[in-house]
Scaffold this active site. Structure first.
Site, PDB file in Angstrom:
ATOM      1  N   LEU A 137     -14.181  -3.602  -2.286  1.00  0.00           N
ATOM      2  CA  LEU A 137     -15.138  -2.829  -1.504  1.00  0.00           C
ATOM      3  C   LEU A 137     -14.351  -1.834  -0.668  1.00  0.00           C
ATOM      4  O   LEU A 137     -13.234  -2.124  -0.243  1.00  0.00           O
ATOM      5  CB  LEU A 137     -15.962  -3.734  -0.571  1.00  0.00           C
ATOM      6  CG  LEU A 137     -16.961  -4.709  -1.206  1.00  0.00           C
ATOM      7  CD1 LEU A 137     -17.598  -5.578  -0.120  1.00  0.00           C
ATOM      8  CD2 LEU A 137     -18.030  -3.970  -1.996  1.00  0.00           C
ATOM      9  N   ASP A 138     -14.932  -0.671  -0.420  1.00  0.00           N
ATOM     10  CA  ASP A 138     -14.281   0.311   0.444  1.00  0.00           C
ATOM     11  C   ASP A 138     -14.108  -0.267   1.848  1.00  0.00           C
ATOM     12  O   ASP A 138     -14.840  -1.168   2.264  1.00  0.00           O
ATOM     13  CB  ASP A 138     -15.114   1.592   0.527  1.00  0.00           C
ATOM     14  CG  ASP A 138     -15.228   2.298  -0.813  1.00  0.00           C
ATOM     15  OD1 ASP A 138     -14.328   2.126  -1.650  1.00  0.00           O
ATOM     16  OD2 ASP A 138     -16.233   3.015  -1.011  1.00  0.00           O
ATOM     17  N   LYS A 139     -13.165   0.285   2.587  1.00  0.00           N
ATOM     18  CA  LYS A 139     -12.873  -0.182   3.945  1.00  0.00           C
ATOM     19  C   LYS A 139     -14.130  -0.272   4.806  1.00  0.00           C
ATOM     20  O   LYS A 139     -14.349  -1.257   5.511  1.00  0.00           O
ATOM     21  CB  LYS A 139     -11.858   0.762   4.598  1.00  0.00           C
ATOM     22  CG  LYS A 139     -11.582   0.471   6.067  1.00  0.00           C
ATOM     23  CD  LYS A 139     -10.662   1.520   6.681  1.00  0.00           C
ATOM     24  CE  LYS A 139     -10.464   1.275   8.162  1.00  0.00           C
ATOM     25  NZ  LYS A 139      -9.601   2.307   8.787  1.00  0.00           N
TER      26      LYS A 139
END
Length: 318
Positions: A137-139
């Site tokens: 998942l993105d930050k």
């Protein structure tokens, strides 16, 4: 002091057509492209057991075997981080990742990542590819992720991901009012100018990407949607919704100019102006358990900032 690293990955069909070094970068994201190219050149990263060139094309189904030496100070360190563990058994972990946590160590983020925390929670994960992390998942995207604790479960889960049988549902708030749900079937590749970004593209290296979405609530100038991923490209939901002209609220890369509803209350305006992360949450995750083959599903409630956003939009609608 050096340490050996050994890992084998299968090239999935959707990587077919890529150069060997491009496919390797997808399958071994914890290493830089330059390092992987050097290992290919040195014969430490083999294609179906044979040495190859970085520019050779893959078709899918091949085995990439990595046997290399990594300096000990390049090994990822275990850190006692607070992890929100939704489920754990002998085969896997389900993590509810918070906003702001990076998944893999990389330039600028060598500590405080999910991987660092996993190594402290379960030291045996040091022997797993990417500490058992199956997908990312993105930050600034919150929500559910699965981590494999054994090679067998890792293979089982990656296969479900590649065969598109793993159920991943997200919820998001996007700009503009969507009249109905739909499907975006548009390949994604690197942005032609800004190489850190992705874009809908039919150029070299672009990969097929399919996103399904449906409307949950329409507001005056925003829409609350649920999203189902069929593929899992970098920034896929964010790129596809921006491509439709409905970028995710707060997206600092693809969001464009803030467009609040006309005559909005000061509280809503202020909240939208300070909402600096994409309003995107991995809500549910489901798959067949690697040990029992039983279908299991988990759900993570929306984080507080998205709940507050929806409350203010609801008040604005009323």
């Amino acid at each position: 002091m050096t340490q050996n690293t050994d890992s084998i990955q299968t090239v999935s069909a959707d990587l077919g057509g890529l150069r060997l070094d491009q496919a390797a970068a997808q399958l071994f994201p914890e290493y830089s492209r330059a390092r992987l190219q050097q290992w290919i050149k040195d014969g430490d990263l083999k294609l179906n057991g044979q040495t190859a060139k970085a520019k050779d094309k893959v078709i899918g189904g091949e085995l990439l075997s990595l046997h290399a030496h990594v300096e000990q100070n390049e090994q990822h360190q275990a850190e006692n981080l607070l992890l929100n563990i939704v489920h754990e058994d002998a085969a896997l972990l389900i993590i509810n990742k918070p906003v702001g946590m990076v998944v893999h160590p990389a330039a600028g983020n060598h500590s405080g990542t999910l991987l660092n925390g996993l190594l402290a929670h379960c030291p045996a994960l040091a022997g797993m590819p990417r500490a058992g992390i199956v997908h990312r998942l993105d930050k600034d995207t919150s929500g559910l992720m699965v981590v494999a604790k054994t090679p067998e479960s890792h293979h089982h889960l990656v296969s479900q991901l590649q065969e598109r049988t793993m159920g991943r549902h997200y919820e998001a708030v996007v700009q503009g009012v969507l009249t109905a749900g739909g499907t975006v079937n548009a390949p994604i590749g690197r942005h032609p100018v800004q190489r850190q970004k992705r874009a809908v593209s039919d150029g070299e290296g672009a990969r097929d990407a399919v996103t399904h979405f449906r409307v949950k609530v329409r507001f005056r100038s925003h829409t609350y949607i649920s999203v189902q991923l069929e593929t899992g490209r970098t920034h896929q939901i964010r790129v596809h919704m921006a491509h439709l002209g409905h970028p995710v609220v707060g997206d600092q890369v693809y969001g464009g100019r803030l467009k609040p509803p006309r005559g909005a209350a000061p509280q809503l305006l202020a909240f939208l102006q300070q909402f600096k992360r994409q309003a995107l949450h991995a809500r549910t995750l489901g798959f067949n358990h690697p040990d029992t083959d039983e279908f299991m599903q988990w759900e993570a409630p929306l984080p507080d900032d998205m709940l507050a956003l929806l409350t203010l939009l609801e008040q604005d609608l009323e």
